[in-house]
Design a protein around this motif. Structure first.
Motif, PDB file in Angstrom:
ATOM      1  N   ALA A 277      -4.287  -1.657   8.891  1.00 51.89           N
ATOM      2  CA  ALA A 277      -2.703  -1.655   9.293  1.00 51.89           C
ATOM      3  C   ALA A 277      -1.983  -2.564   8.218  1.00 51.89           C
ATOM      4  O   ALA A 277      -2.559  -3.742   7.899  1.00 51.89           O
ATOM      5  N   LEU A 278      -0.845  -2.134   7.615  1.00 53.40           N
ATOM      6  CA  LEU A 278      -0.461  -2.839   6.499  1.00 53.40           C
ATOM      7  C   LEU A 278       0.960  -2.707   6.727  1.00 53.40           C
ATOM      8  O   LEU A 278       1.692  -1.747   6.917  1.00 53.40           O
ATOM      9  N   TYR A 279       1.714  -3.933   6.740  1.00 54.73           N
ATOM     10  CA  TYR A 279       3.313  -3.991   7.221  1.00 54.73           C
ATOM     11  C   TYR A 279       3.821  -4.587   5.941  1.00 54.73           C
ATOM     12  O   TYR A 279       3.391  -5.558   5.308  1.00 54.73           O
ATOM     13  N   VAL A 280       5.081  -4.021   5.796  1.00 56.88           N
ATOM     14  CA  VAL A 280       5.815  -4.853   4.423  1.00 56.88           C
ATOM     15  C   VAL A 280       7.386  -4.734   4.844  1.00 56.88           C
ATOM     16  O   VAL A 280       7.653  -3.658   5.453  1.00 56.88           O
ATOM     17  N   ASP A 281       8.192  -5.614   4.497  1.00 54.80           N
ATOM     18  CA  ASP A 281       9.546  -5.484   4.747  1.00 54.80           C
ATOM     19  C   ASP A 281      10.259  -5.963   3.254  1.00 54.80           C
ATOM     20  O   ASP A 281      10.299  -6.986   2.947  1.00 54.80           O
ATOM     21  N   TYR A 282      10.673  -4.876   2.783  1.00 54.42           N
ATOM     22  CA  TYR A 282      11.347  -5.134   1.206  1.00 54.42           C
ATOM     23  C   TYR A 282      12.846  -4.549   1.215  1.00 54.42           C
ATOM     24  O   TYR A 282      12.871  -3.454   1.835  1.00 54.42           O
ATOM     25  N   ALA A 283      13.505  -5.222   0.412  1.00 59.61           N
ATOM     26  CA  ALA A 283      14.947  -4.537   0.355  1.00 59.61           C
ATOM     27  C   ALA A 283      15.286  -5.095  -0.930  1.00 59.61           C
ATOM     28  O   ALA A 283      14.944  -6.093  -1.519  1.00 59.61           O
ATOM     29  N   GLN A 284      16.441  -4.287  -1.731  1.00 57.56           N
ATOM     30  CA  GLN A 284      16.853  -4.652  -2.800  1.00 57.56           C
ATOM     31  C   GLN A 284      18.317  -3.999  -2.959  1.00 57.56           C
ATOM     32  O   GLN A 284      18.333  -2.896  -2.313  1.00 57.56           O
ATOM     33  N   GLY A 285      19.367  -4.564  -3.662  1.00 55.32           N
ATOM     34  CA  GLY A 285      20.229  -3.959  -3.980  1.00 55.32           C
ATOM     35  C   GLY A 285      21.487  -3.999  -2.704  1.00 55.32           C
ATOM     36  O   GLY A 285      21.206  -4.348  -1.539  1.00 55.32           O
ATOM     37  N   GLU A 286      22.722  -3.299  -2.770  1.00 58.32           N
ATOM     38  CA  GLU A 286      23.894  -3.405  -1.806  1.00 58.32           C
ATOM     39  C   GLU A 286      24.299  -1.989  -1.873  1.00 58.32           C
ATOM     40  O   GLU A 286      24.506  -1.452  -2.878  1.00 58.32           O
ATOM     41  N   TYR A 291      17.861  -0.076  -1.370  1.00 55.79           N
ATOM     42  CA  TYR A 291      16.769   0.542  -0.983  1.00 55.79           C
ATOM     43  C   TYR A 291      15.948  -0.600  -0.070  1.00 55.79           C
ATOM     44  O   TYR A 291      15.860  -1.716  -0.486  1.00 55.79           O
ATOM     45  N   GLU A 292      15.609  -0.018   1.007  1.00 53.43           N
ATOM     46  CA  GLU A 292      14.748  -0.977   1.872  1.00 53.43           C
ATOM     47  C   GLU A 292      13.595  -0.015   2.168  1.00 53.43           C
ATOM     48  O   GLU A 292      13.613   1.052   2.666  1.00 53.43           O
ATOM     49  N   PHE A 293      12.379  -0.778   2.434  1.00 54.57           N
ATOM     50  CA  PHE A 293      11.437   0.020   3.012  1.00 54.57           C
ATOM     51  C   PHE A 293      10.469  -1.261   4.194  1.00 54.57           C
ATOM     52  O   PHE A 293      10.157  -2.156   3.800  1.00 54.57           O
ATOM     53  N   ASP A 294      11.078  -1.067   5.235  1.00 54.78           N
ATOM     54  CA  ASP A 294      10.618  -1.882   6.324  1.00 54.78           C
ATOM     55  C   ASP A 294       9.585  -0.903   7.212  1.00 54.78           C
ATOM     56  O   ASP A 294      10.159  -0.447   8.206  1.00 54.78           O
ATOM     57  N   MET A 295       8.323  -1.081   6.996  1.00 55.50           N
ATOM     58  CA  MET A 295       7.401   0.027   7.620  1.00 55.50           C
ATOM     59  C   MET A 295       6.011  -0.698   7.871  1.00 55.50           C
ATOM     60  O   MET A 295       5.573  -1.369   6.846  1.00 55.50           O
ATOM     61  N   LEU A 296       5.253  -0.074   9.026  1.00 54.29           N
ATOM     62  CA  LEU A 296       4.003  -0.244   9.252  1.00 54.29           C
ATOM     63  C   LEU A 296       3.189   0.911   9.028  1.00 54.29           C
ATOM     64  O   LEU A 296       3.626   2.025   9.505  1.00 54.29           O
ATOM     65  N   GLN A 297       2.450   0.952   8.068  1.00 54.99           N
ATOM     66  CA  GLN A 297       1.217   1.934   7.716  1.00 54.99           C
ATOM     67  C   GLN A 297      -0.063   1.581   8.544  1.00 54.99           C
ATOM     68  O   GLN A 297      -0.457   0.385   8.310  1.00 54.99           O
TER      69      GLN A 297
END
Length: 308
Positions: A277-286, A291-297
């Motif tokens: 299980a790998l989770y990440v919460d990443y965001a950039q820009g407005e 771009y945002e990737f708030d996801m659990l794989q």
């Protein structure tokens, strides 16, 4: 006249000297050679013990398949969608059946160098992708999302050091970095009220394309290795990362069981099954650049370990 030393011996006739020598040998023989043994130092051993050999390097390569499911939110050029897709859903729609993984380790005593690479290309359709809110600065309304395509690569590098061992159980501390690379394409229904702006329109669809996005996260963690039986090992690993350097936060948990299959020409082959299980919460820009990737794989892993 009594003389001592070599003067006395030199003055003796050869016959008398021989008698003295014989008499001395008899006396020594009668005492069992105790005098000679006490006076003569012990002989050095003919063969010296070799010092212990220093630890040598061993290597392990494990190609994996990762049967991933996705659960979270992604935003492409200000358009946010909710993703909820099981492994079965992804298999039906994606170009790849599984995420392809490769794991490599080089070990020398308690010290281990590690690297891991994951690549996947995932396609999701209407049933698994739902529109959410638009980002600030984006006007108009959008209907239900039609699909999301994500191409993604993840690379980890790091090191582990064994800090404690209790019989068959070993405890390692882990540190390193995790690199992410993504490209996401989001397709959406178009209504007349939408101001297209930076969307690419084809027929009744509008496409938001992220282009390439990448970042690097520092990672710290620990792992447990337990030898269940000869040739059988249980591995548990956990780590956290990001800390605002790359992503806001990420975490990972892996459980795997390895069982030896056999050895051929000095190479040991083992089967590996587990769950990752790998989770990440990443965001950039407005706004429209967000771009945002708030996801659990997460999902099962299966692979083959090759050790030499």
């Amino acid at each position: 006249m009594i003389r001592t030393g070599h003067t006395l011996l030199s003055g003796m006739a050869p016959r008398r000297l021989s008698r003295h020598i014989v008499l001395s040998l008899c006396i020594l023989a009668g005492t069992g050679g105790a005098v000679g043994a006490a006076d003569v130092p012990a002989a050095a051993p003919s063969v010296l013990e070799a010092p212990p050999a220093p630890p040598s390097w061993s290597f392990r390569f494990v190609p994996y398949g990762w049967l991933t499911a996705l659960d979270g939110t992604t935003t492409v050029r200000g358009r946010s969608v909710k993703v909820d897709a099981s492994f079965v859903d992804i298999v039906k729609e994606s170009d790849t059946l599984v995420a392809l993984m490769g794991d490599f380790e080089a070990r020398n005593g308690p010290f281990t160098l590690m690297t891991n690479v994951v690549w996947s290309k995932i396609g999701l359709k209407r049933d698994n992708v739902r529109s959410r809110t638009l980002a600030p600065g984006v006007t108009g309304t959008l209907g239900t999302s039609l699909g999301l395509d994500i191409e993604m690569a993840i690379a980890e590098v790091g090191a582990a050091y064994e800090v404690a061992r209790f019989g068959a159980l070993a405890f390692d501390v882990v540190g390193g970095a995790r690199y992410w690379y993504q490209e996401a394409d989001l397709s959406l229904d178009v209504t007349a009220a939408v101001q297209f702006g930076d969307l690419e329109v084809a027929g009744s669809r509008a496409f938001a394309r992220s282009g390439s996005v990448d970042w690097l996260d520092p990672v710290v963690g620990a792992r447990l290795r337990y030898t269940v039986a000869p040739g059988h090992e249980l591995l548990l690993r956990g780590d956290i990362g990001g800390f605002g350097v790359g992503s806001d936060f990420s975490w990972q948990a892996i459980g795997a069981y390895g069982f030896e299959l056999g050895t051929y020409q000095g190479i040991t082959f083992s089967g590996v099954i587990g769950y990752r299980a790998l989770y990440v919460d990443y965001a950039q820009g407005e706004g429209r650049q967000r771009y945002e990737f708030d996801m659990l794989q997460h999902g099962p892993i299966i692979g083959l370990s090759i050790r030499w």
